[in-house]
Design an enzyme around this catalytic site. Structure first.
Site, PDB file in Angstrom:
ATOM      1  N   ASP A  69      -8.049  28.724  18.100  1.00  0.00           N
ATOM      2  CA  ASP A  69      -7.843  28.534  16.389  1.00  0.00           C
ATOM      3  C   ASP A  69      -8.823  29.515  15.826  1.00  0.00           C
ATOM      4  OD1 ASP A  69      -7.246  26.077  14.796  1.00  0.00           O
ATOM      5  OD2 ASP A  69      -9.102  26.836  14.026  1.00  0.00           O
ATOM      6  N   TYR A 111     -11.444  28.944   5.678  1.00  0.00           N
ATOM      7  CA  TYR A 111     -10.034  28.788   5.229  1.00  0.00           C
ATOM      8  C   TYR A 111      -9.937  29.577   3.899  1.00  0.00           C
ATOM      9  CZ  TYR A 111      -8.330  25.833   8.901  1.00  0.00           C
ATOM     10  OH  TYR A 111      -8.262  25.280  10.058  1.00  0.00           O
ATOM     11  N   HIS A 150      -3.242  22.103  21.279  1.00  0.00           N
ATOM     12  CA  HIS A 150      -4.036  23.049  20.621  1.00  0.00           C
ATOM     13  C   HIS A 150      -5.493  23.122  21.008  1.00  0.00           C
ATOM     14  CE1 HIS A 150      -4.914  25.577  17.021  1.00  0.00           C
ATOM     15  NE2 HIS A 150      -5.977  24.875  16.582  1.00  0.00           N
TER      16      HIS A 150
END
Length: 414
Positions: free
Chosen positions: A200, A353, A410
């Site tokens: 990630d 982000y 993930h």
């Protein structure tokens, strides 16, 4: 730069009292948002699963990967449960160190074997340092086949868990985090060379670490297909227009079922699973403040991601009559969520982000020093977005080792 200070996880009693009160007072709807929906998770988090986890959290009785009540808190409440989790987490040495006016939390476990290789593990969102937890005993012991063992360093990324400044400077991004982690490895711990792993956001940070000369080899479990070859575009267009069967047949002639599954999941993620990116990369404060001091809200938000990005056969979401494919359990979800809730870091965890989202598609020059470094990749079956192996070479990576795993997703550490 200060010297590392031993740190022990011990949440103040007042913090646990507040969490217990919030869970006891939590109210959720009696019925799902859309009654009669053919698919329980189609509108987001499952109300049934959320309620069961809130009950288990409040009572201190989530199930672990073996189907047993977690910790020592079964039925005695969240406070007793969390104290038993703290005892477990404190099994390995924790530290804090000030680097560039930032207090960084990290786990540091040294192997007892001579010649151990320094390895730094970088997690992502919505994970935490806890992603590496089950791996630690395997990594520090000598592998029978290779003879290798590792000194393992697991930082909490800035803005996560106990790397918590309360707020992050304007413009904070993955480069800022990578620079501090590099200083941790080289200037604080004194390593002249090290290896790096990430998933990630940890994938991006690991590639940035590989730009430094001391990082000799790096490995990831996430390599989003951001540079697809032109000949796949027609097949993708078929899928987006609703011709998924034809998409499967066309790409099935070029790639294996494992590789087609990765692309199919990636397209589904773009279509119905990536809305959080638009919000977190534009207005992270709105979401962060809404979830702040709201443990059930944090759980509801993260739970949907854990479900969507995990092997559907996992302990937490799969058929309990079948053997577990992964170790994603109710306990895993609640330990990770409790870390966010007790450290008040859900809002700061979103900042990458806002500052760095476009960095998944940077000019190759940003990674130029890393392009010649040996790179390894583990591809897990139910990754949220995964391209075929040939796609990886298109990302300016010197791929020397690759392994496809037919289980997992993930959150590969779990």
């Amino acid at each position: 730069m200060s010297k590392p200070r031993p740190f022990r996880i011990s949440v103040p009693e007042t913090g646990l009292d507040k969490l217990a009160a919030q869970l006891s007072a939590a109210e959720l709807p009696d019925a799902p948002l859309c009654a009669g929906s053919p698919e329980e998770w189609s509108h987001g988090t499952s109300l049934q699963k959320l309620k069961s986890l809130v009950d288990a959290w409040r009572d201190g009785s989530p199930m672990d990967k073996d189907g047993k009540v977690s910790g020592k808190g079964g039925g005695q409440g969240v406070k007793t449960w969390w104290r038993s989790i703290e005892d477990r987490l404190n099994r390995y040495p924790h530290f804090k160190v000030e680097i560039e006016e930032f207090d960084l939390h990290f786990i540091y476990v040294k192997s007892q074997h001579a010649g151990a290789i320094p390895l730094v593990f970088s997690h992502g969102w919505p994970g935490s340092f806890y992603e590496a937890w089950e791996l630690l005993p395997y990594l520090v012991e000598k592998d029978e086949k290779t003879g290798m063992s590792f000194d393992v360093v697991v930082p909490s990324l800035p803005g996560y868990a106990w790397s918590n400044p309360g707020s992050l400077p304007h413009g904070w991004n993955a480069t800022e985090s990578a620079r501090r982690i590099h200083k941790l490895m080289t200037q604080v711990l004194g390593y002249k060379k090290f290896f790096a792993h990430g998933g990630d956001w940890g994938t991006r940070i690991t590639r940035l670490l590989a730009n430094y000369p001391e990082c000799k080899i790096y490995h990831t479990n996430f390599a989003p297909p951001t540079n697809m070859p032109w000949y796949t575009v027609p097949a993708v267009a078929l899928h987006t227009r609703g011709y998924s069967d034809l998409f499967q047949r066309v790409l099935g002639r070029l790639y294996s079922p494992f590789e087609v599954l990765g692309m199919t999941r990636g397209l589904a993620y773009l279509a119905t699973g990536s809305g959080y990116v638009a919000l977190q990369s534009t207005k992270p404060a709105t979401l962060g403040y809404a979830l702040y001091n709201n443990p059930v809200g944090i759980l509801a938000y993260l739970l949907e991601k854990f479900h969507a990005w995990t092997d559907p056969r996992s302990t937490a979401f799969g058929d309990k009559s079948e053997p577990s494919a992964t170790d994603m359990s109710d306990e895993t979800i609640l330990v990770n969520t409790t870390i966010y809730a007790l450290t008040n870091t859900i809002h700061t965890s979103l900042m990458l982000y806002f500052s760095d989202e476009r960095s998944w598609y940077p000019p190759f020059d940003e990674y130029r020093p890393a392009r010649s470094k040996p790179y390894g990749h583990s591809a897990f079956a139910y990754e949220l977005a995964r391209g075929p192996r040939p796609f990886i070479s298109r990302l300016a990576l010197n791929l020397v080792w690759y392994k496809a795993e037919d289980t997992g997703g993930h959150f590969a550490g779990w």
